[in-house]
Write an enzyme that holds these catalytic residues in place. Sequence first.
Site, PDB file in Angstrom:
ATOM      1  N   GLU A 192       7.512  -8.135 -18.163  1.00 13.17           N
ATOM      2  CA  GLU A 192       8.397  -7.988 -19.322  1.00 13.17           C
ATOM      3  C   GLU A 192       9.659  -7.327 -18.776  1.00 13.17           C
ATOM      4  O   GLU A 192       9.650  -6.142 -18.450  1.00 13.17           O
ATOM      5  CB  GLU A 192       7.680  -7.139 -20.374  1.00 13.17           C
ATOM      6  CG  GLU A 192       8.206  -7.347 -21.770  1.00 13.17           C
ATOM      7  CD  GLU A 192       9.397  -6.466 -22.035  1.00 13.17           C
ATOM      8  OE1 GLU A 192      10.529  -6.968 -21.882  1.00 13.17           O
ATOM      9  OE2 GLU A 192       9.219  -5.304 -22.372  1.00 13.17           O
ATOM     10  N   CYS A 230      15.071  -3.131 -23.948  1.00 10.99           N
ATOM     11  CA  CYS A 230      15.172  -4.478 -23.345  1.00 10.99           C
ATOM     12  C   CYS A 230      15.631  -5.514 -24.365  1.00 10.99           C
ATOM     13  O   CYS A 230      16.279  -6.489 -24.005  1.00 10.99           O
ATOM     14  CB  CYS A 230      13.857  -4.871 -22.702  1.00 10.99           C
ATOM     15  SG  CYS A 230      12.459  -4.728 -23.813  1.00 10.99           S
TER      16      CYS A 230
HETATM   17  P1  NAD Z   1      14.735   0.649 -11.920  1.00 13.54           P
HETATM   18  O1  NAD Z   1      14.507  -0.796 -11.700  1.00 13.54           O
HETATM   19  O2  NAD Z   1      15.031   1.516 -10.731  1.00 13.54           O
HETATM   20  O3  NAD Z   1      13.465   1.296 -12.644  1.00 13.54           O
HETATM   21  C1  NAD Z   1      12.863   0.749 -13.787  1.00 13.54           C
HETATM   22  C2  NAD Z   1      11.364   1.098 -13.750  1.00 13.54           C
HETATM   23  O4  NAD Z   1      10.721   0.357 -12.726  1.00 13.54           O
HETATM   24  C3  NAD Z   1      11.096   2.582 -13.413  1.00 13.54           C
HETATM   25  O5  NAD Z   1      10.077   3.044 -14.259  1.00 13.54           O
HETATM   26  C4  NAD Z   1      10.610   2.577 -11.973  1.00 13.54           C
HETATM   27  O6  NAD Z   1       9.670   3.601 -11.717  1.00 13.54           O
HETATM   28  C5  NAD Z   1       9.958   1.213 -11.869  1.00 13.54           C
HETATM   29  N1  NAD Z   1      10.004   0.695 -10.502  1.00 13.54           N
HETATM   30  C6  NAD Z   1      11.095   0.626  -9.698  1.00 13.54           C
HETATM   31  N2  NAD Z   1      10.759   0.065  -8.512  1.00 13.54           N
HETATM   32  C7  NAD Z   1       9.425  -0.227  -8.581  1.00 13.54           C
HETATM   33  C8  NAD Z   1       8.496  -0.827  -7.671  1.00 13.54           C
HETATM   34  N3  NAD Z   1       8.870  -1.268  -6.462  1.00 13.54           N
HETATM   35  N4  NAD Z   1       7.212  -0.955  -8.074  1.00 13.54           N
HETATM   36  C9  NAD Z   1       6.819  -0.537  -9.299  1.00 13.54           C
HETATM   37  N5  NAD Z   1       7.652   0.014 -10.201  1.00 13.54           N
HETATM   38  C10 NAD Z   1       8.941   0.174  -9.838  1.00 13.54           C
HETATM   39  O7  NAD Z   1      15.928   0.767 -12.925  1.00 13.54           O
HETATM   40  P2  NAD Z   1      16.563   1.942 -13.749  1.00 13.54           P
HETATM   41  O8  NAD Z   1      17.943   2.207 -13.271  1.00 13.54           O
HETATM   42  O9  NAD Z   1      15.649   3.113 -13.898  1.00 13.54           O
HETATM   43  O10 NAD Z   1      16.649   1.184 -15.144  1.00 13.54           O
HETATM   44  C11 NAD Z   1      17.619   0.204 -15.391  1.00 13.54           C
HETATM   45  C12 NAD Z   1      17.132  -1.184 -15.180  1.00 13.54           C
HETATM   46  O11 NAD Z   1      15.752  -1.271 -15.461  1.00 13.54           O
HETATM   47  C13 NAD Z   1      17.833  -2.125 -16.126  1.00 13.54           C
HETATM   48  O12 NAD Z   1      18.317  -3.200 -15.375  1.00 13.54           O
HETATM   49  C14 NAD Z   1      16.779  -2.577 -17.107  1.00 13.54           C
HETATM   50  O13 NAD Z   1      16.769  -3.954 -17.271  1.00 13.54           O
HETATM   51  C15 NAD Z   1      15.491  -2.224 -16.454  1.00 13.54           C
HETATM   52  N6  NAD Z   1      14.527  -1.672 -17.390  1.00 13.54           N
HETATM   53  C16 NAD Z   1      13.959  -2.517 -18.248  1.00 13.54           C
HETATM   54  C17 NAD Z   1      13.054  -2.030 -19.151  1.00 13.54           C
HETATM   55  C18 NAD Z   1      12.386  -2.929 -20.136  1.00 13.54           C
HETATM   56  O14 NAD Z   1      11.878  -2.432 -21.129  1.00 13.54           O
HETATM   57  N7  NAD Z   1      12.322  -4.219 -19.909  1.00 13.54           N
HETATM   58  C19 NAD Z   1      12.760  -0.676 -19.178  1.00 13.54           C
HETATM   59  C20 NAD Z   1      13.378   0.178 -18.281  1.00 13.54           C
HETATM   60  C21 NAD Z   1      14.258  -0.334 -17.373  1.00 13.54           C
END
Ligand code: NAD
Length: 483
Positions: free
Chosen positions: A252, A286
Amino acid sequence: MTDYPTIKMLIGGEWVSDGGDGTMPVANPANEEVLGQCPKASKEQLDAALAAADEAFPKWSAVPGAERHRIIRRAAELLRERAPKIARVVTLEVGKPKAQALGETTSAADLIDFLGEEAKRQGGRLVPVRGAHLLQQRVTHEPIGPAMLFTPWNFPINLPAKKLAGALAAGCSCIIKPAETTPASAQLLVECFVEAGVPAGAINLVYGDPAMISEHLIASPLSRKISFTGSTAVGKHLGALAAKDMKRFTAELGGHAPVVIGESADFERTVAACAATKFRNAGQVCVSPTRFLVARGIYDRFVSEFAERASQLKVGDASRDDEVAMGPLAHAGRVDAMKDLVGAMGGNDGEVVTGGSVIEGAGHFFQPTVIAGPSRDSRLMTEEPFGPVAGIVPYDDIADAVGIANSLRYGLAAYAFTSSLDESHYLGSALRAGMVAINHFAVGSPETPFGGIGDSGFGSESGEEGYLGYTETKLVTVAKAAP
Ligand code: NAD
């Protein structure tokens, strides 16, 4: 901090506060005060969680569906009873206003209820036989096995609740790794499942280095299902890791939701709903509406009223002020992303009507921002902002609006406002997204599937799909005798 618990992992039924790889601080994003220390799991601790989930799986999946439902329903009741206390922790960790934190917590209890009930409802089906020599054909949905669940920080109760309840209802054991910035929210939720009677090993909770943990858990032969919520980039990476061993995968991911606003829409209600929804959770949702495509006849009025509402929102530290309507961004990186997005605007990228700046001082704040008239290929109209920035553009022809709406690789939510029945039917079909809502923004109910297409993800959560995603379909066909 009296409202904030000591953070612990749950491994094989034991609560452990010692991270094999040390700890990391957790801070309130509204004032940067340290709330606690989050343990970081070592590979040995992950292996212990994997072994526990593997051992618990045959036992938990053998528990009758009605009994699994009884336990899961009790977890939902505990979550409801504890909602005010848990919502306070959500506000401390995410910065979202009290009402939003409470709403998230109680609606998560409804989700848990629904998914738990699926354990009683999903009995598979009998398929009429084709040949007289056949006795019976039955299709069943068998639990896949230990599920690895990865959730982000923006809905630290709702998102873990969907995955945990779906997996446990289907009979899967699981390991959840919530975001390290919101560990206590997930811990309080997991406590509800444990106290409701989910047995040791069927539910495990770890934190740590996200990349190390996801790589280790996904590569293990003991894990069978991967479910991730977060960014598209990480989702694609985890999908590729899961594909190496043909593991079932649900993702998601991000979105950049268009909102088509027709001339016949109820103007005042529409603009009020748009402004309130856009800035919910500081735009870090999202399914947040982000690209507003407005019929030219009402465009100027829409821009001005939307911007007026945005500029009146009270922004601040919701952990200290119940009147706050919009809290901070999750971390400094999100503020930089907003600064970069707005700062990079060139000549044809539109006009900042309100906001556009960082709010200086403690905490990660950015002003509610409205940009009118960005070109359709501007960064704002093509990259998910995931923050309090909205773009508004006029359209002359509804088919052109649909063309803009459908022009990205994202396809999570799409919205439209109109009082024309014809337009409503047309838009419901023509908008390309996993979820389309007409005349409202509520796409996340327990009974309906939540998920996207294209770069927005793979598979659905909640609804019966949220249960079936943790199962494998099996056919059993029986003949009367050997041919
Ligand atoms: P990010 O991608 O660094 O982190 C988002 C989440 O993913 C965090 O909880 C992080 O712990 C997890 N994550 C990161 N790398 C991972 C890996 N290799 N394996 C497992 N989990 C991992 O981004 P951010 O700056 O914290 O958030 C912004 C971005 O994240 C945006 O582009 C947004 O689309 C996305 N996001 C989406 C949702 C959603 O509900 N779809 C929620 C939060 C963030």
